[in-house]
Design an enzyme around this catalytic site. Structure first.
Site, PDB file in Angstrom:
ATOM      1  N   SER A 183     -11.722  -1.893  11.361  1.00 43.75           N
ATOM      2  CA  SER A 183     -11.717  -2.097   9.918  1.00 43.75           C
ATOM      3  C   SER A 183     -11.699  -3.551   9.480  1.00 43.75           C
ATOM      4  CB  SER A 183     -10.517  -1.372   9.297  1.00 43.75           C
ATOM      5  OG  SER A 183      -9.296  -1.844   9.845  1.00 43.75           O
ATOM      6  N   HIS A 211     -13.119   4.762   9.088  1.00 48.12           N
ATOM      7  CA  HIS A 211     -14.033   3.838   8.417  1.00 48.12           C
ATOM      8  C   HIS A 211     -15.491   4.081   8.788  1.00 48.12           C
ATOM      9  CE1 HIS A 211     -11.310   1.026   6.343  1.00 48.12           C
ATOM     10  NE2 HIS A 211     -10.463   1.306   7.316  1.00 48.12           N
ATOM     11  N   LYS A 242     -11.050   7.784   2.170  1.00 48.40           N
ATOM     12  CA  LYS A 242     -11.999   6.672   2.103  1.00 48.40           C
ATOM     13  C   LYS A 242     -13.342   7.183   1.587  1.00 48.40           C
ATOM     14  CE  LYS A 242      -9.647   3.702   5.456  1.00 48.40           C
ATOM     15  NZ  LYS A 242      -8.379   4.423   5.503  1.00 48.40           N
TER      16      LYS A 242
END
Length: 396
Positions: A183, A211, A242
């Site tokens: 990340s 991610h 996310k």
């Protein structure tokens, strides 16, 4: 006792502030989206959210959540194995498994809990966990809760991984653990090479796709899609917080026996409330949307390629990336804070990252691209970075 402890805390906090490293929280007074309003009344463009597909304020997901509020209530007030399981939870688990090409899924309150609860139920002091040095803090904490032998290899360094695997032949079972996308740098793990080494040395593989899910791969199905390994990885963890709508909720998906064991013994699952029905319903709607169209992933990939190319052309030092994360390297912690503040004045909301979030002397501004960004948003950010970068001597 607290008087002395309070003095210690006050001194330490003052030192952090004087070093220019104090983390202040900016307050948003609008929905999370590409263009937001902060509490000062200023309208800014958001380039530091994990809102990769721009779904945090998506009307279809909002409508699904509202419908679930009316039909299934606000919260569950229970853990899953007592009376905290609704049909929506089971439906979402199945959709996650279908998305990743796995056998079964278990939901958690967050991916931090998924990573914290995966190792201890599965592995003992007879086993080995081999972890990438840049893995997320939740993986590190999860490993600490387990008595297995620990090995660590430098980020994406396959030579070191192979050496760890050779040493780990002394243990009973072995699992290699890696982030799908790291990340802070934005690089994608070499999952094809990791999988090959796992087969060579009789190990399993676990990937945290937090991610990378929704982002990496042609249809956003993560690193297993990118490397043509769908269904071949034993354990995948990830988040709904996310790309997948940005609310809350984590999951572990993979081999059915692993998931079954986690349902029996994973402490964050057994002792935490199940996610709210509205979050589960919106998650189901999101996976249905992704099954219908690849429009958002295509736009995200185009936006990222454009932004990275333009920033490199402007002279910025950009970490190599295959994700929607663009690490603009500044190296100096104070400079990262100063640049972030000046960019906010230009209407660009970003945050400087520095030790201990990243290694010392590796400070950067992490720019996160979204499918919610339009080309004019990207151009405004590039222009602002270029202006402030020249003012601060970052570029010529």
């Amino acid at each position: 006792m607290y008087t002395d402890f309070q003095s210690y805390l006050q001194t330490t906090l003052k030192e952090i502030e004087e070093a220019g490293l104090y983390k202040n929280e900016r307050v948003i007074v609008s929905p999370q989206r590409a263009a937001i309003k902060v509490s000062t009344g200023k309208d800014v463009l958001n380039f530091c959210a994990n809102n990769y597909l721009g779904l945090s304020d998506n009307q279809e997901l909002i409508d699904a959540a509202k419908k679930a509020l009316d039909e299934r209530g606000f919260g569950m007030s229970s853990v899953r194995f007592i009376c905290g399981t609704q049909d929506l939870h089971k439906e979402l688990e199945q959709k996650i498994a279908e998305f990743f090409g796995t056998e079964d899924t278990i939901l958690y309150a967050a991916c931090f809990d998924a990573n914290g609860g995966v190792f201890e139920p599965l592995f003992t002091e007879e086993d080995a966990i081999i972890s990438d040095a840049l893995n997320h803090a939740s993986i590190i904490d999860g490993v600490r809760l387990c008595k297995a032998k620990r090995y660590r290899y430098s980020n994406a360094n396959m030579e070191e991984l192979e050496e760890c695997l050779k040493q780990a032949q002394a243990q009973r079972y072995r699992v290699i653990v890696t982030d799908g996308v790291f990340s802070m740098d934005g690089n994608v793990c070499p999952l094809d090479k990791i999988h090959a080494l796992a087969e060579k040395y009789n190990a399993m593989v676990m990937v945290d796709e937090s991610h990378s899910a929704g982002v990496v791969g042609q249809t956003g199905r993560g690193t297993t899609e990118l490397h043509n390994l769908r269904g071949k990885i034993e354990i995948i963890t990830g988040t709904l917080g996310k790309a997948f709508g940005g609310a809350i909720g984590g999951f572990t998906t993979g081999k059915k026996e692993i998931i079954a064991m986690l349902r029996q013994r994973s402490r964050p699952y057994l002792f935490s409330n199940s996610i709210p029905p509205m979050v589960a319903a919106a998650g189901c709607a999101m996976f249905d949307m992704m099954a219908r169209t690849n429009e958002l992933q295509d736009k995200l990939h185009a936006n990222t390629e454009y932004f990275v190319a333009q920033m490199k052309a402007a002279g910025f030092d950009i970490k190599p990336t295959q994700s929607a994360i663009c690490a603009v390297m500044l190296y100096d912690a104070k400079l990262s804070q100063q640049m972030a503040e000046k960019l906010l004045d230009e209407g660009i909301y970003v945050v400087g990252f520095y030790y201990p979030v990243v290694p010392k002397d590796q400070a950067r501004i992490r720019v996160q691209i979204s499918a919610g960004h339009e080309r004019e948003h990207l151009d405004k950010a590039i222009a602002a970075f270029t202006k402030i970068g020249k003012e601060l001597g970052v570029i010529k």
